[in-house]
Design a protein around this motif. Structure first.
Motif, PDB file in Angstrom:
ATOM      1  N   HIS A  15       0.835  -1.204   0.000  1.00  0.00           N
ATOM      2  CA  HIS A  15       0.000   0.000   0.000  1.00  0.00           C
ATOM      3  C   HIS A  15       0.868   1.252   0.000  1.00  0.00           C
ATOM      4  CE1 HIS A  15      -2.388   3.149   2.012  1.00  0.00           C
ATOM      5  NE2 HIS A  15      -3.393   2.600   1.342  1.00  0.00           N
ATOM      6  N   ILE A  16       0.466   2.275  -0.764  1.00  0.00           N
ATOM      7  CA  ILE A  16       1.168   3.560  -0.759  1.00  0.00           C
ATOM      8  C   ILE A  16       0.168   4.670  -0.429  1.00  0.00           C
ATOM      9  CG2 ILE A  16       2.996   2.873  -2.352  1.00  0.00           C
ATOM     10  CD1 ILE A  16       1.468   4.314  -4.577  1.00  0.00           C
ATOM     11  N   GLU A  17       0.678   5.812  -0.019  1.00  0.00           N
ATOM     12  CA  GLU A  17      -0.156   6.955   0.327  1.00  0.00           C
ATOM     13  C   GLU A  17      -1.022   7.351  -0.862  1.00  0.00           C
ATOM     14  OE1 GLU A  17      -1.706   9.491   2.994  1.00  0.00           O
ATOM     15  OE2 GLU A  17      -0.080   8.109   3.425  1.00  0.00           O
ATOM     16  N   GLY A  18      -2.277   7.682  -0.582  1.00  0.00           N
ATOM     17  CA  GLY A  18      -3.188   8.105  -1.639  1.00  0.00           C
ATOM     18  C   GLY A  18      -4.088   7.003  -2.168  1.00  0.00           C
ATOM     19  N   LYS A  48      -7.899  17.605   4.828  1.00  0.00           N
ATOM     20  CA  LYS A  48      -6.804  16.699   4.477  1.00  0.00           C
ATOM     21  C   LYS A  48      -7.365  15.462   3.775  1.00  0.00           C
ATOM     22  CE  LYS A  48      -6.516  14.134   8.778  1.00  0.00           C
ATOM     23  NZ  LYS A  48      -5.628  13.643   9.794  1.00  0.00           N
ATOM     24  N   LEU A  49      -6.490  14.693   3.172  1.00  0.00           N
ATOM     25  CA  LEU A  49      -6.907  13.488   2.448  1.00  0.00           C
ATOM     26  C   LEU A  49      -7.608  12.507   3.370  1.00  0.00           C
ATOM     27  CD1 LEU A  49      -3.842  12.591   0.189  1.00  0.00           C
ATOM     28  CD2 LEU A  49      -6.075  13.400  -0.552  1.00  0.00           C
ATOM     29  N   SER A  50      -8.599  11.855   2.841  1.00  0.00           N
ATOM     30  CA  SER A  50      -9.299  10.791   3.562  1.00  0.00           C
ATOM     31  C   SER A  50      -8.452   9.529   3.462  1.00  0.00           C
ATOM     32  CB  SER A  50     -10.666  10.569   2.905  1.00  0.00           C
ATOM     33  OG  SER A  50     -11.283   9.436   3.427  1.00  0.00           O
ATOM     34  N   SER A  51      -8.863   8.488   4.155  1.00  0.00           N
ATOM     35  CA  SER A  51      -8.200   7.192   4.031  1.00  0.00           C
ATOM     36  C   SER A  51      -8.959   6.269   3.095  1.00  0.00           C
ATOM     37  CB  SER A  51      -8.101   6.518   5.405  1.00  0.00           C
ATOM     38  OG  SER A  51      -7.273   7.271   6.247  1.00  0.00           O
TER      39      SER A  51
END
Length: 87
Positions: A15-18, A48-51
């Motif tokens: 898994h990577i960010e985003g 901020k970005l969600s998960s």
């Protein structure tokens, strides 16, 4: 929003960010090797970005809102209380 087709699924260790972090399954049924959704994450303006991707974000908030409504309704209904008096 339609459900993701699983083409972008990724193992937790890869898994990577985003990428959406919703667990959608397990490799060979092993709980130590979880598959994540992998779709691009949802981002609201100014936040901020969600998960989660837009689909899973909507699912999470829909379920939470429904549970809140159900708990509010059960709290609003009167409960019978019995009182026992000893002479």
């Amino acid at each position: 929003m339609k459900e993701p087709d699983g083409v972008k699924k990724v193992l937790l260790i890869d898994h990577i960010e985003g990428q959406c972090r919703c667990i959608i399954g397990f490799k060979d049924g092993d709980a130590r090797e979880a598959y994540m959704c992998g779709e691009p994450v949802y981002q609201r303006r100014g936040k901020k970005l969600s998960s989660w991707c837009a689909y899973h974000y909507g699912q999470m908030h829909t379920v939470a809102a429904q549970q809140n409504r159900e708990s509010d309704q059960s709290a609003a209904s009167p409960q019978a209380v019995s009182i026992v008096r000893n002479p």
